[in-house]
Design an enzyme around this catalytic site. Structure first.
Site, short mmCIF file in Angstrom:
data_model
loop_
_atom_site.label_atom_id
_atom_site.label_comp_id
_atom_site.label_asym_id
_atom_site.label_seq_id
_atom_site.Cartn_x
_atom_site.Cartn_y
_atom_site.Cartn_z
N HIS A 124 0.83 -1.24 -0.02
CA HIS A 124 -0.12 0.02 -0.02
C HIS A 124 0.83 1.26 -0.11
CE1 HIS A 124 -3.90 -1.89 1.83
NE2 HIS A 124 -4.09 -1.74 0.52
N CYS A 181 -2.26 2.66 9.13
CA CYS A 181 -3.36 1.53 8.78
C CYS A 181 -4.65 1.70 9.75
CB CYS A 181 -2.62 0.23 8.78
SG CYS A 181 -1.35 -0.22 7.39
#
Length: 292
Positions: A181, A281
């Site tokens: 990511h 996250c």
């Protein structure tokens, strides 16, 4: 499903940096586990200490509250061990939410939980037609939205986001599976909401030469981070313009951040890192226009 608190525009100034109080959404890790492997960090054969994960998550939440930020809680659901990573559930800008559409079926039901909260009037939800994983691959600044692709989010989602939010989107190809990511390879230290000078830190090795050139052009003074700090998810950090909350394992970043006028806030998220996640996250931001 959420404990909702209103965001604030309170500014905290220092001689070098200005912190803007934020509104974050987090989800307790009640069901956190590593039951499957969908990124390079995950190994179902390595046990997870859920009690330790909860203590570390609480430490992260307390750090945000101590800095004056607001934290809303998303109710965890059994069978969704990655729900703790709320950043992946949506991208919210100026009262509009672009919903996630997860690549892996294991996480797909998380979208419904986020949608239920958005239906409460926090933001206007827009369903995505392209695969995307929220703020995992969309990092918002006042200059542009940095958008990752290569492992999870499709380029078509970049086009949808640019049209939806009316902000330039810069596509960046990720090439190292450890940095699956964008928020594992870039940290937005200052999004420019108060300073008008967005600032980032990034790991050059996570990107193609074209991506590195684009970042250099947009952020010529960006902090280039070495592999040692990047490899412990040091860039999965949360900045508010002055304070930067980052994993304690990335100690090499501390001096660089202080030299730039930032206040590093170190937290331990090592248990959550077993699933490939850190502070960012676990943190979805509800962005609303700043009252100046």
């Amino acid at each position: 499903m959420f404990s909702l608190m209103s965001p604030t525009s309170l500014l905290v100034e220092t001689p070098d940096r200005i912190a803007v109080a934020r509104h974050y959404v987090m989800c307790p890790p009640d069901y956190f586990d590593v039951q499957y492997a969908i990124n390079a960090w995950m190994d179902p054969g390595i046990p997870v200490d859920r009690g330790l994960a909860a203590a570390q998550w609480n430490g992260l939440r307390d750090a945000y509250l101590g800095l004056g930020h607001r934290v809303s809680l998303l109710e965890p659901l059994s069978g969704l061990p990655d729900m703790v990573f709320t950043a992946n559930g949506a991208t919210i800008v100026d009262g509009v939410a672009y919903e996630a559409r997860f690549r892996h079926p294991e996480r797909a039901p998380e979208t419904l939980a986020h949608r239920a909260w958005l239906a409460g009037g926090v933001a206007r939800a827009v369903q995505a037609s392209a695969v995307n994983e929220g703020e995992g691959d969309f990092l918002v600044t006042e200059r542009c939205i940095l958008a990752g692709t290569g492992f999870r989010t499709e380029p078509a989602a970049h086009r949808e986001v640019q049209e939806l939010f009316g902000r330039p989107v810069v596509s960046l190809q990720l090439v190292d599976p450890r940095f699956y990511h964008l928020d594992t390879a870039i940290a937005v230290l200052d999004d420019g909401r108060a300073s008008d000078r967005p600032d980032i830190a990034y790991f050059p090795g996570a990107f193609t030469p074209e991506g590195r050139a684009a970042l250099t052009g947009l952020f010529p003074d960006a902090l280039a981070v070495g592999e040692e700090d990047a490899a412990v998810l040091g860039l999965n950090a949360v900045g508010d313009g002055r304070n930067v909350v980052l994993p304690v394992q990335a100690g090499g970043l501390v001096a660089d951040l202080r030299e730039r006028g930032y206040h590093p806030v170190l937290v331990d998220t090592s248990e959550l890192a077993k699933a490939g996640g850190g502070p960012k996250c676990c943190t979805l931001e509800v962005r609303e226009p700043l009252s100046r």
